[in-house]
Design an enzyme around this catalytic site. Structure first.
Site, PDB file in Angstrom:
ATOM      1  N   GLU A  72       7.626   2.447  -5.907  1.00 35.04           N
ATOM      2  CA  GLU A  72       7.879   1.899  -4.544  1.00 35.04           C
ATOM      3  C   GLU A  72       7.963   3.153  -3.844  1.00 35.04           C
ATOM      4  OE1 GLU A  72       7.434  -0.318  -2.535  1.00 35.04           O
ATOM      5  OE2 GLU A  72       8.272  -2.086  -3.357  1.00 35.04           O
ATOM      6  N   ASP A  73       7.289   3.137  -2.308  1.00 37.31           N
ATOM      7  CA  ASP A  73       7.601   4.157  -1.459  1.00 37.31           C
ATOM      8  C   ASP A  73       9.154   4.060  -1.096  1.00 37.31           C
ATOM      9  OD1 ASP A  73       7.219   1.752  -0.376  1.00 37.31           O
ATOM     10  OD2 ASP A  73       5.877   2.769   1.401  1.00 37.31           O
TER      11      ASP A  73
ATOM     12  N   ASP B 208      14.420  -1.333   1.185  1.00 38.18           N
ATOM     13  CA  ASP B 208      14.957  -1.409   2.370  1.00 38.18           C
ATOM     14  C   ASP B 208      16.027  -2.445   2.239  1.00 38.18           C
ATOM     15  OD1 ASP B 208      15.223  -1.756   5.203  1.00 38.18           O
ATOM     16  OD2 ASP B 208      13.345  -1.817   5.604  1.00 38.18           O
TER      17      ASP B 208
ATOM     18  N   LYS C 222       0.787  -1.185  -0.048  1.00 34.84           N
ATOM     19  CA  LYS C 222       0.174   0.072   0.087  1.00 34.84           C
ATOM     20  C   LYS C 222       0.852   1.185   0.102  1.00 34.84           C
ATOM     21  CE  LYS C 222      -3.390  -2.121   3.071  1.00 34.84           C
ATOM     22  NZ  LYS C 222      -3.914  -2.233   4.246  1.00 34.84           N
ATOM     23  N   GLY C 223       1.956   1.200   0.373  1.00 38.13           N
ATOM     24  CA  GLY C 223       2.970   2.208   0.761  1.00 38.13           C
ATOM     25  C   GLY C 223       3.173   3.136  -0.527  1.00 38.13           C
TER      26      GLY C 223
ATOM     27  N   LYS D 159      16.841   3.275   1.888  1.00 36.14           N
ATOM     28  CA  LYS D 159      17.634   3.017   3.108  1.00 36.14           C
ATOM     29  C   LYS D 159      18.928   1.975   2.751  1.00 36.14           C
ATOM     30  CE  LYS D 159      14.444   3.122   6.897  1.00 36.14           C
ATOM     31  NZ  LYS D 159      13.612   2.206   7.786  1.00 36.14           N
TER      32      LYS D 159
ATOM     33  N   ASP E 169       3.711   3.222   6.877  1.00 39.50           N
ATOM     34  CA  ASP E 169       2.909   3.101   8.216  1.00 39.50           C
ATOM     35  C   ASP E 169       3.561   2.625   9.389  1.00 39.50           C
ATOM     36  OD1 ASP E 169       3.303   0.583   6.880  1.00 39.50           O
ATOM     37  OD2 ASP E 169       1.632  -0.048   8.301  1.00 39.50           O
TER      38      ASP E 169
ATOM     39  N   PHE F 139      13.113   4.330  11.591  1.00 38.08           N
ATOM     40  CA  PHE F 139      11.710   3.961  11.368  1.00 38.08           C
ATOM     41  C   PHE F 139      10.772   5.198  10.844  1.00 38.08           C
ATOM     42  CE2 PHE F 139       7.548   2.413  11.490  1.00 38.08           C
ATOM     43  CZ  PHE F 139       7.541   1.147  11.118  1.00 38.08           C
ATOM     44  N   VAL F 140      10.641   5.236   9.602  1.00 37.04           N
ATOM     45  CA  VAL F 140       9.763   6.393   9.121  1.00 37.04           C
ATOM     46  C   VAL F 140       8.331   6.130   8.469  1.00 37.04           C
ATOM     47  CG1 VAL F 140      11.803   7.701   8.365  1.00 37.04           C
ATOM     48  CG2 VAL F 140      10.750   6.019   6.653  1.00 37.04           C
TER      49      VAL F 140
ATOM     50  N   ARG G 103      -0.028   6.750   7.385  1.00 39.36           N
ATOM     51  CA  ARG G 103      -0.014   6.897   5.955  1.00 39.36           C
ATOM     52  C   ARG G 103      -0.332   8.045   5.205  1.00 39.36           C
ATOM     53  NH1 ARG G 103       1.289   1.353   4.179  1.00 39.36           N
ATOM     54  NH2 ARG G 103       0.077   0.009   5.084  1.00 39.36           N
TER      55      ARG G 103
HETATM   56  C1  PRP Z   1       7.282  -1.833   2.274  1.00 38.47           C
HETATM   57  C2  PRP Z   1       7.719  -1.027   0.928  1.00 38.47           C
HETATM   58  C3  PRP Z   1       8.152  -2.190   0.024  1.00 38.47           C
HETATM   59  C4  PRP Z   1       8.956  -2.930   1.082  1.00 38.47           C
HETATM   60  C5  PRP Z   1      10.344  -2.565   1.120  1.00 38.47           C
HETATM   61  O1  PRP Z   1       6.426  -2.493   2.117  1.00 38.47           O
HETATM   62  O2  PRP Z   1       6.545  -0.543   0.398  1.00 38.47           O
HETATM   63  O3  PRP Z   1       7.365  -2.909  -0.680  1.00 38.47           O
HETATM   64  O4  PRP Z   1       8.491  -2.883   2.272  1.00 38.47           O
HETATM   65  O5  PRP Z   1      11.261  -3.559   1.898  1.00 38.47           O
HETATM   66  P1  PRP Z   1      12.482  -4.395   1.565  1.00 38.47           P
HETATM   67  O6  PRP Z   1      13.275  -3.889   0.391  1.00 38.47           O
HETATM   68  O7  PRP Z   1      13.119  -4.861   2.690  1.00 38.47           O
HETATM   69  O8  PRP Z   1      11.856  -5.813   0.693  1.00 38.47           O
HETATM   70  P2  PRP Z   1       5.436  -3.198   3.387  1.00 38.47           P
HETATM   71  O9  PRP Z   1       5.897  -4.462   3.303  1.00 38.47           O
HETATM   72  O10 PRP Z   1       5.575  -2.401   4.733  1.00 38.47           O
HETATM   73  O11 PRP Z   1       3.937  -3.253   2.993  1.00 38.47           O
HETATM   74  P3  PRP Z   1       3.007  -1.884   2.781  1.00 38.47           P
HETATM   75  O12 PRP Z   1       3.552  -1.047   1.649  1.00 38.47           O
HETATM   76  O13 PRP Z   1       1.619  -2.318   2.542  1.00 38.47           O
HETATM   77  O14 PRP Z   1       3.057  -0.897   4.245  1.00 38.47           O
END
Ligand code: PRP
Length: 174
Positions: free
Chosen positions: A97-98, A101, A41-42, A129, A157, A150-151, A163
């Site tokens: 993507e938001d 990580d 969703k991000g 990151k 979220d 943690f952002v 969000r």
């Molecule tokens: C977050 C973000 C990416 C992923 C990145 O999604 O939107 O899709 O994590 O992390 P990574 O590089 O360690 O794989 P999340 O799983 O938090 O779901 P959301 O977007 O629904 O909050």
């Protein structure tokens, strides 16, 4: 403990950056049509701003993924919980993507979408990151490199909250 928010990136800084990225994409894809694939969703807030700054023909679609099982966030085993509505064959696709990580989600998405034979496949991520990366993988269009804090906000979220914040904030005491 009380949750405290400290602004890391203001709404103005974010909008400036999103415009910059959109201009780059509009230049790079001049005369072409792009399909923005938003990772739910991000990515949804970033997508909605980015698409409005683009000056090229644009379509959108959504995909939702989640990690399998307990503590597998870092295993890289991902499943699709909502797939794209249509075929991406021969289309110019940009994953939106938001945040990147560890990079595991992105690796999975790239591998999966490549098998669907798009004309091209690139990645646009607002936040990065780098300290957390487990794989050598990077976005083609990247907004801000941020510290390993943690952002929340602008789509990101904590337990589904925050969000809707227009700024990106560091969450303390979560
Ligand atoms: C977050 C973000 C990416 C992923 C990145 O999604 O939107 O899709 O994590 O992390 P990574 O590089 O360690 O794989 P999340 O799983 O938090 O779901 P959301 O977007 O629904 O909050």
């Amino acid at each position: 403990m009380d949750e405290q928010l400290e602004v890391l990136l203001t709404r103005e800084e974010i909008q400036e950056k999103v415009k910059e990225i959109a201009n780059m994409i509009s230049d790079d894809y001049k005369g072409k049509e792009v399909l923005l694939v938003c990772v739910l969703k991000g990515g949804v807030v970033f997508l909605s701003d980015l698409m409005r700054y683009l000056s090229i023909s644009t379509e959108i679609d959504f995909i939702a993924v989640s990690s399998y099982g307990i503590s597998t966030k870092s295993s890289g085993v991902v499943k699709i919980i909502k797939d794209l509505d249509t075929s991406i064959e021969d289309m110019h696709v940009i994953i939106v993507e938001d945040i990147i990580d560890t990079g595991l989600t992105l690796r999975y998405l790239l591998e999966n979408l490549r098998t669907r034979l798009p004309a091209s496949l690139k990645v646009c991520a607002l936040l990065d990151k780098p300290e957390r990366r487990l794989l050598e993988i990077n976005a083609d269009y990247s907004g801000f490199a941020i510290p390993d804090k943690f952002v929340v906000g602008y789509g990101l979220d904590y337990s589904e909250k925050y969000r809707n914040l227009p700024d990106i904030c560091i969450l303390d005491g979560e």
